[in-house]
Write a protein that holds these residues in place. Sequence first.
Motif, short mmCIF file in Angstrom:
data_model
loop_
_atom_site.label_atom_id
_atom_site.label_comp_id
_atom_site.label_asym_id
_atom_site.label_seq_id
_atom_site.Cartn_x
_atom_site.Cartn_y
_atom_site.Cartn_z
N UNK A 1 0.81 -1.21 0.00
CA UNK A 1 0.00 0.00 0.00
C UNK A 1 0.85 1.26 0.00
N UNK A 2 2.07 1.17 0.49
CA UNK A 2 2.98 2.31 0.52
C UNK A 2 3.63 2.57 -0.84
N UNK A 3 3.52 1.60 -1.74
CA UNK A 3 4.19 1.71 -3.02
C UNK A 3 5.60 1.17 -3.01
N UNK A 4 6.09 0.75 -1.86
CA UNK A 4 7.43 0.19 -1.77
C UNK A 4 7.48 -1.17 -2.47
N UNK A 5 8.68 -1.54 -2.90
CA UNK A 5 8.87 -2.82 -3.58
C UNK A 5 8.69 -3.97 -2.59
N UNK A 6 8.06 -5.04 -3.05
CA UNK A 6 7.89 -6.24 -2.25
C UNK A 6 9.13 -7.11 -2.36
N UNK A 7 9.67 -7.52 -1.24
CA UNK A 7 10.81 -8.42 -1.25
C UNK A 7 10.39 -9.78 -1.82
N UNK A 8 11.19 -10.38 -2.71
CA UNK A 8 10.83 -11.68 -3.29
C UNK A 8 10.57 -12.77 -2.25
N UNK A 9 11.14 -12.64 -1.07
CA UNK A 9 10.93 -13.65 -0.03
C UNK A 9 9.85 -13.28 0.97
N UNK A 10 9.05 -12.28 0.67
CA UNK A 10 8.02 -11.80 1.58
C UNK A 10 6.94 -12.88 1.79
N UNK A 11 6.93 -13.48 2.98
CA UNK A 11 5.98 -14.56 3.26
C UNK A 11 4.55 -14.06 3.38
N UNK A 12 4.36 -12.82 3.82
CA UNK A 12 3.01 -12.27 3.92
C UNK A 12 2.38 -12.14 2.53
N UNK A 13 3.17 -11.66 1.57
CA UNK A 13 2.67 -11.54 0.21
C UNK A 13 2.31 -12.91 -0.36
N UNK A 14 3.15 -13.89 -0.09
CA UNK A 14 2.87 -15.24 -0.57
C UNK A 14 1.59 -15.80 0.06
N UNK A 15 1.41 -15.53 1.34
CA UNK A 15 0.21 -16.01 2.01
C UNK A 15 -1.04 -15.39 1.41
N UNK A 16 -0.95 -14.09 1.08
CA UNK A 16 -2.10 -13.40 0.49
C UNK A 16 -2.44 -14.00 -0.87
N UNK A 17 -1.44 -14.24 -1.70
CA UNK A 17 -1.69 -14.87 -2.99
C UNK A 17 -2.36 -16.23 -2.81
N UNK A 18 -1.87 -17.00 -1.86
CA UNK A 18 -2.45 -18.32 -1.60
C UNK A 18 -3.89 -18.21 -1.10
N UNK A 19 -4.10 -17.30 -0.15
CA UNK A 19 -5.45 -17.11 0.39
C UNK A 19 -6.45 -16.80 -0.71
N UNK A 20 -6.11 -15.84 -1.55
CA UNK A 20 -7.08 -15.33 -2.51
C UNK A 20 -7.22 -16.26 -3.72
N UNK A 21 -6.10 -16.74 -4.26
CA UNK A 21 -6.19 -17.59 -5.46
C UNK A 21 -6.63 -19.01 -5.11
N UNK A 22 -5.91 -19.64 -4.19
CA UNK A 22 -6.18 -21.05 -3.92
C UNK A 22 -7.38 -21.28 -3.01
#
Length: 231
Positions: free
Chosen positions: A181-202
């Motif tokens: 939301x801040x516009x900052x780059x997401x770290x490739x190892x960001x586990x929160x981002x991965x969890x969100x993708x899994x939550x919403x897609x899967x």
Amino acid sequence: MVVLLGVCGLTSYFLVADERKGRDARAAGGPAAAQPRDITSQAVDPAPLTVEEVFPTADLVINPKEPPYQVLKTEVAPDCAGAAGGGIAELLGGAGCTQVVRATLRSPSGEYLLTAGIFNLVDEAAAGRVHEGIKPLVAEESGRFQGMVAGAGTEPVVHSSGQVGWHFRGHFLAYAVIAKATGDEIDPGDQHARQILYDVIELHLRGTVLERRATVADGEAGPAAATQPGS
């Protein structure tokens, strides 16, 4: 730059998510008396998707013990290219894409924004081809999923670097693109981002929305037998 998470089929993320099999079970369960419905093509599953089917409420609950995702804006459109760019738009056009239902959401923590949805393709074979064809396009930055602005403060989902995920089921392709939301780059190892993708897609799009479309309880007609709404 879009960060590719090794998300073709979310395969690499499954290695992380295996420790959360209890969460998978919440989405996998269907009605006790449910029977399978064929969703391998638009010919056998002609009813279009609706916003009410894909994002029925303003709060998207994945884990009842956690705050919900906030659905900020929804859209259903026959122009699939409006939700993708470059080579991905071309792939979708070649796969007979007739509509996309998408939404922009805010994560439970408020730290992330994402646009997610489902493309309606001609058949399962076409969906599989698109699924396989996306990874090299994203890696080469010659194709992308487009975020959707949902009011002031949501611009990062369109303009910032982010991570993407996608998977198919039947003649549908589910996807999400996520940004901070801040516009900052997401770290490739960001586990929160991965969890969100899994939550919403899967868990939501494939495990709940498309699971419901792929089953029918006794005495219910279901979406495949429903009358198509007018344009």
